[in-house]
Every structure is written in structure tokens, then in C-alpha cells.
Design an enzyme around this catalytic site. Structure first.
Site, PDB file in Angstrom:
ATOM      1  N   HIS A 213      48.439  73.453 -21.887  1.00  0.00           N
ATOM      2  CA  HIS A 213      48.444  74.505 -20.874  1.00  0.00           C
ATOM      3  C   HIS A 213      47.853  75.796 -21.432  1.00  0.00           C
ATOM      4  O   HIS A 213      47.739  75.967 -22.643  1.00  0.00           O
ATOM      5  CB  HIS A 213      49.872  74.777 -20.395  1.00  0.00           C
ATOM      6  CG  HIS A 213      50.739  75.405 -21.442  1.00  0.00           C
ATOM      7  ND1 HIS A 213      51.320  74.674 -22.458  1.00  0.00           N
ATOM      8  CD2 HIS A 213      51.111  76.698 -21.653  1.00  0.00           C
ATOM      9  CE1 HIS A 213      52.006  75.490 -23.246  1.00  0.00           C
ATOM     10  NE2 HIS A 213      51.893  76.732 -22.783  1.00  0.00           N
TER      11      HIS A 213
ATOM     12  N   HIS B  91      44.590  81.003 -24.521  1.00  0.00           N
ATOM     13  CA  HIS B  91      44.385  79.882 -25.439  1.00  0.00           C
ATOM     14  C   HIS B  91      45.264  78.712 -25.041  1.00  0.00           C
ATOM     15  O   HIS B  91      46.176  78.851 -24.237  1.00  0.00           O
ATOM     16  CB  HIS B  91      44.734  80.308 -26.868  1.00  0.00           C
ATOM     17  CG  HIS B  91      46.166  80.712 -27.005  1.00  0.00           C
ATOM     18  ND1 HIS B  91      46.623  81.948 -26.591  1.00  0.00           N
ATOM     19  CD2 HIS B  91      47.262  80.039 -27.454  1.00  0.00           C
ATOM     20  CE1 HIS B  91      47.926  82.013 -26.788  1.00  0.00           C
ATOM     21  NE2 HIS B  91      48.346  80.864 -27.309  1.00  0.00           N
TER      22      HIS B  91
END
Length: 171
Positions: free
Chosen positions: A115, A34
Site C-alpha cells: 500500500h 512510498h
């Protein structure tokens, strides 16, 4: 209860991340790959209902988000997290900023770096070896994500979806 807000990338990108996470990320079994939009925060049930309403408004007024990934990077020396670096864009930065406004007020601990984590809690030597290997790997991935999720943490430490919000959609 502890909550967080994330984007889940496509299965293709999750598969790439998981090919490393299953070996190098102790949180592998607790949450799928995620992109964290808002770090975890505590809410009561009543506050959660208010937050859901607010997030619905945020989603309605936001556009789908393009995720562009062209390299692996690391947060070292702050910590030994290795990640797929998502190139920042206006949509993702604006959504992150909104998620620290009323009623979710708070101050991020670190500057927002979009990220997807692939490794964490590594020794210095392991971090150096894994990062060196990943930096040699070519990655050029782009996709559009049209939703984000409010998650909550279960007693066993795993995270599950509380509510999903479609970007740019009424309702």
C-alpha cells in the site's frame, strides 16, 4: 542507525498521494509517498555494508514490479491509516519475504499488505469522513517500478536514500 526498504512510485502517483498526505499525514514532510517493503530496523555501519551487498543480489535476481491500484482502503479498526491499496503480485510478495531473511532477519509485526499511505493518525470521526470520501473516488492506476531503496533515518526523523537497487540489473 534506523533503516528501511521502500519502493518509490512514479511522480504521478506521488502527486495523487500527496494531494491527501499534505492534509492528513503528519509524516508528509519526513518521507515522500512510498510502499514499505521492510519495516524499519537497526543496523551498525558494518552491518549496513553487508545488507547493501545482500540487497544488490536480491535486486539482480528480481524483476521490475507492477503496481496496480484500484481503490482506497484502511487498516481500521487496527489503526486509522488510509491508503491506496496495491494489488499483491508474485514479484512484490517475494521481495517482501526475502527482506525478512538473512541477514535482515526479523518477523513482520503484521501480514504484508502492499500500500501507499495517504492518511494516518486521524481521529475516528475524521478517519470515517476521509475514508468515505476517498471510497467514492475512482482510481485505476498501473505502473512498473524498476528499483527499490534502502533508506536511513536522520536525527530530525526524516528519511533519506542510502542506496538504490535496480531490479534485474547486474552490478
Amino acid at each position: 542507525m534506523k533503516y528501511g526498504v521502500v519502493l518509490f512510485p512514479s511522480k504521478k502517483l506521488q502527486d495523487i498521494a500527496n494531494s491527501y498526505r499534505k492534509r492528513y499525514d503528519p509524516n508528509y514532510a519526513l518521507i515522500p509517498p512510498h510502499l514499505t517493503l521492510r519495516t524499519p530496523f537497526e543496523l551498525t555501519d558494518l552491518e549496513a555494508a553487508e545488507v547493501v551487498s545482500t540487497l544488490r543480489e536480491y535486486a539482480k535476481n528480481a524483476s521490475p514490479i507492477t503496481l496496480r491500484i484500484k481503490k482506497f482502503s484502511s487498516f481500521a479498526p487496527v489503526n486509522n491509516v488510509i491508503y491506496m491499496k496495491v494489488e499483491p503480485n508474485e514479484e512484490i510478495m517475494a521481495l517482501n519475504e526475502r527482506l525478512y531473511a538473512d541477514p535482515l532477519e526479523g518477523t513482520p509485526e503484521y501480514a504484508f499488505v502492499p500500500h501507499v499511505t495517504v492518511a494516518q493518525k486521524l481521529s475516528d470521526d475524521e478517519h470515517s469522513d476521509v475514508l468515505g470520501t476517498l471510497k467514492l473516488r475512482k482510481i485505476d492506476h498501473e505502473e512498473t517500478v524498476d528499483r527499490f531503496h534502502l533508506l536511513y533515518q536522520l536525527e530530525n526523523g526524516s528519511w533519506t536514500v542510502y542506496e538504490t537497487f535496480i531490479l534485474g540489473e547486474e552490478g
